[in-house]
Design an enzyme around this catalytic site. Sequence first.
Site, PDB file in Angstrom:
ATOM      1  N   SER A 174       0.515 -18.200 -11.854  1.00  0.00           N
ATOM      2  CA  SER A 174       0.532 -17.266 -12.975  1.00  0.00           C
ATOM      3  C   SER A 174      -0.680 -16.366 -12.830  1.00  0.00           C
ATOM      4  O   SER A 174      -1.750 -16.835 -12.422  1.00  0.00           O
ATOM      5  CB  SER A 174       0.449 -17.993 -14.325  1.00  0.00           C
ATOM      6  OG  SER A 174       1.664 -18.627 -14.615  1.00  0.00           O
ATOM      7  N   HIS A 214       4.636 -14.889 -13.012  1.00  0.00           N
ATOM      8  CA  HIS A 214       4.770 -16.323 -13.266  1.00  0.00           C
ATOM      9  C   HIS A 214       5.810 -16.807 -12.270  1.00  0.00           C
ATOM     10  O   HIS A 214       6.924 -16.270 -12.244  1.00  0.00           O
ATOM     11  CB  HIS A 214       5.222 -16.603 -14.699  1.00  0.00           C
ATOM     12  CG  HIS A 214       4.280 -16.038 -15.709  1.00  0.00           C
ATOM     13  ND1 HIS A 214       3.088 -16.650 -16.044  1.00  0.00           N
ATOM     14  CD2 HIS A 214       4.338 -14.905 -16.428  1.00  0.00           C
ATOM     15  CE1 HIS A 214       2.459 -15.913 -16.941  1.00  0.00           C
ATOM     16  NE2 HIS A 214       3.198 -14.837 -17.187  1.00  0.00           N
ATOM     17  N   CYS A 259       1.541   3.500 -17.034  1.00  0.00           N
ATOM     18  CA  CYS A 259       1.628   4.785 -17.712  1.00  0.00           C
ATOM     19  C   CYS A 259       1.108   5.867 -16.775  1.00  0.00           C
ATOM     20  O   CYS A 259       0.768   5.604 -15.634  1.00  0.00           O
ATOM     21  CB  CYS A 259       0.830   4.759 -19.022  1.00  0.00           C
ATOM     22  SG  CYS A 259      -0.929   4.511 -18.789  1.00  0.00           S
ATOM     23  N   GLU A 304      -3.859   1.849 -15.478  1.00  0.00           N
ATOM     24  CA  GLU A 304      -2.592   2.318 -16.033  1.00  0.00           C
ATOM     25  C   GLU A 304      -1.836   1.222 -16.794  1.00  0.00           C
ATOM     26  O   GLU A 304      -0.789   1.485 -17.349  1.00  0.00           O
ATOM     27  CB  GLU A 304      -1.692   2.854 -14.912  1.00  0.00           C
ATOM     28  CG  GLU A 304      -2.247   4.047 -14.188  1.00  0.00           C
ATOM     29  CD  GLU A 304      -3.296   3.702 -13.114  1.00  0.00           C
ATOM     30  OE1 GLU A 304      -3.869   4.634 -12.527  1.00  0.00           O
ATOM     31  OE2 GLU A 304      -3.551   2.501 -12.862  1.00  0.00           O
ATOM     32  N   SER A 305      -2.280   0.005 -16.801  1.00  0.00           N
ATOM     33  CA  SER A 305      -1.761  -1.141 -17.562  1.00  0.00           C
ATOM     34  C   SER A 305      -1.848  -2.417 -16.744  1.00  0.00           C
ATOM     35  O   SER A 305      -2.938  -2.903 -16.508  1.00  0.00           O
ATOM     36  CB  SER A 305      -0.368  -0.913 -18.139  1.00  0.00           C
ATOM     37  OG  SER A 305      -0.164  -1.869 -19.173  1.00  0.00           O
TER      38      SER A 305
END
Length: 162
Positions: free
Chosen positions: A100, A113, A128, A107-108
């Site tokens: 994980s 997982h 974004c 940008e994010s």
Amino acid sequence: MPENILKTGNEHFEIIEKTTVIESGWPTHDQAVEDLTQDHFIVRDGKEYAGTHLIIDLWGAKRLDELDLMENTLREAVEKAGATLLHIHLHHFTPNGGISGVAVLAESHISVHSWPERDFAAFDVFMCGDAQPEKAIEVLKAAFTPSGVNVETILRGEVAGE
């Protein structure tokens, strides 16, 4: 405390903005001065939204327990998508070897997982601005050779038409 001073304006006005630099252990990402007033919302195909969020399920995937491969794959996916990597954190579970983690981006993010005992991995790719998250799909497929791939696309923060 130190201050940052930003001067902007034109021939009609000048804005002087002062910000206090807080000394802490938290990492930061400095935006270029010309980016300070941009929200990086996307306008594409007649829609305006914050970013594209891909929910990617890989079935029949291999090598999902290999930390080095996972890290290198995330790095390549970020690069191919034209995003900016800030940090990667991965956790390896025992005894099944699942991973994980997250690649934090300017940008994010890309999160993962994996369930190697089921040959399954769930990736979230949210970006974004000018990044192209769709380009991460081929990188993931090449690294983990799944027999099946399911991709859902969500336009986050979509602005309702007027």
